[in-house]
Scaffold this active site. Structure first.
Site, mmCIF file in Angstrom:
data_model
loop_
_atom_site.group_PDB
_atom_site.id
_atom_site.type_symbol
_atom_site.label_atom_id
_atom_site.label_comp_id
_atom_site.label_asym_id
_atom_site.label_seq_id
_atom_site.Cartn_x
_atom_site.Cartn_y
_atom_site.Cartn_z
ATOM 1 N N HIS A 1 -7.500 -25.383 -3.416
ATOM 2 C CA HIS A 1 -8.071 -26.718 -3.597
ATOM 3 C C HIS A 1 -7.054 -27.771 -3.170
ATOM 4 O O HIS A 1 -5.876 -27.680 -3.533
ATOM 5 C CB HIS A 1 -8.437 -26.955 -5.070
ATOM 6 N N ARG B 1 -12.777 -17.029 -1.053
ATOM 7 C CA ARG B 1 -14.160 -17.291 -0.685
ATOM 8 C C ARG B 1 -14.639 -16.124 0.170
ATOM 9 O O ARG B 1 -13.842 -15.496 0.873
ATOM 10 C CB ARG B 1 -14.279 -18.592 0.107
ATOM 11 N N TYR C 1 -12.740 -26.048 -14.137
ATOM 12 C CA TYR C 1 -12.575 -24.755 -14.796
ATOM 13 C C TYR C 1 -11.993 -24.908 -16.201
ATOM 14 O O TYR C 1 -12.210 -24.051 -17.054
ATOM 15 C CB TYR C 1 -11.695 -23.838 -13.952
ATOM 16 N N ARG D 1 -15.232 -15.665 -7.633
ATOM 17 C CA ARG D 1 -14.187 -16.689 -7.486
ATOM 18 C C ARG D 1 -14.061 -17.506 -8.777
ATOM 19 O O ARG D 1 -12.966 -17.801 -9.246
ATOM 20 C CB ARG D 1 -14.525 -17.577 -6.291
ATOM 21 N N HIS E 1 -19.343 -16.318 -5.029
ATOM 22 C CA HIS E 1 -18.637 -17.424 -5.670
ATOM 23 C C HIS E 1 -18.484 -17.171 -7.172
ATOM 24 O O HIS E 1 -17.578 -17.708 -7.794
ATOM 25 C CB HIS E 1 -19.366 -18.746 -5.408
#
Length: 316
Positions: A280, A156, A289, A257, A254
């Site tokens: 996560h 991040r 994803y 990412r 992001h």
């Protein structure tokens, strides 16, 4: 109890303090919850509710119906309200959680946007063309290092700008990232990102350190004045690079990412590994994803397979 608002204020303050101390939520998240619960307090005050004990399920449903704006914003507000009432139940302030049977608002699924590899490479190439600052500092070395690092680690932007030089093990090619809730994770740093970091650390950072008017705490990424690069500063860097690459408005930190995660899955990485790399806490968060990857597979199949079906299936 002085006033309705005062009593509710004390409950909300206690709840937010719990989230900050026990749950370790970020300042941004706490600020958003504070704003959401302020709206809730005003709504309850308008109904004349003296405290949380007087709130009914119908009140919560009416508050939900009164909310406007994006579905995701409504969902976050209701999450804050549910959290308050669950905390009140746990603390013994109320005898029942009145939000328990209030259905949550439906939020449309938004798939994260990942860039094709060719566009990532174009973005990174554009970073090499960063013009020098007014003071003459060739910031291209830093910009390339920052973007290579974001894409190469999936960090991040807040995690990247909080890094110190010592957080990166340049021999082992790993970095320690401080994620949400204070959770740390060890992430490999790819060779491209390592090379870009080495060039920045040896070719530009010492010059920036000399320009600093005060210490920067050993920060890895510095601004043109030698201070720690801020989150907003990193956004500005990426925006300028994206504009030079002809991708203005299409890229955020992001996005890199998302691209990191999607390209890993496309390359055969398992979801558990991607979950660990992204930091996560739940695989459910990472599973979004896989939807991106499935959509990509469908697209490739439809355009590449000679017997791919287009249109309706035959009946009978």
């Amino acid at each position: 109890m002085d006033t309705v608002a005062g009593d509710l204020d004390s409950r909300v303050r206690a709840h937010l303090e719990h989230l900050a101390v026990e749950r370790g939520l970020s300042i941004n998240t706490l600020s958003a919850y504070d704003r959401d619960l302020a709206r809730y307090r005003v709504f309850l005050d308008g109904l004349g509710r003296a405290d949380l004990n007087g709130v009914t399920r119908a009140d919560v449903g009416a508050f939900l119906a009164s909310l406007g704006g994006a579905a995701s914003s409504v969902a976050r507000t209701m999450s804050a309200v549910r959290g308050l009432h669950r905390f009140a139940l746990a603390e013994g302030w109320v005898g029942v959680d009145v939000t328990d049977e209030v259905p949550p608002p439906r939020v449309p699924l938004r798939l994260p946007k990942a860039l094709p590899l060719a566009e990532v490479e174009a973005l990174l190439a554009a970073a090499e063309a960063t013009p020098p600052t007014k003071s003459g500092a060739p910031m291209a070395l830093r910009d390339r290092a920052l973007l290579e690092f974001l894409y190469g680690t999936g960090a991040r932007v807040s995690e990247a700008v909080d890094l110190d030089v010592d957080d990166v093990d340049r021999q082992d090619r790993t970095v320690i990232l401080d994620g949400k809730g204070g959770k740390q994770r060890l992430v490999p740093v790819g060779s491209y990102a390592c090379r870009a970091l080495e060039e920045y650390l040896s070719g530009l950072r010492p010059e920036l350190v000399r320009k600093a008017r005060k210490g920067n705490g050993g920060a890895l990424f510095l601004n043109a004045r030698g201070g720690r690069l801020t989150r907003q500063g990193a956004w500005t860097v990426l925006g300028a690079v994206a504009e030079r690459a002809g991708m203005a408005g299409k890229v955020s930190p992001h996005t890199l990412r998302h691209s990191f995660a999607t390209h890993l899955l496309d390359g055969g990485a398992d979801i558990r590994t991607v979950q660990e790399l992204l930091g996560h806490s739940s695989a459910t968060t990472t599973q979004i994803y896989t939807r991106v990857t499935v959509e990509r597979l469908r697209e490739v199949y439809a355009t590449s397979h000679p017997r791919a079906l287009t249109g309706d299936l035959p009946v009978g």
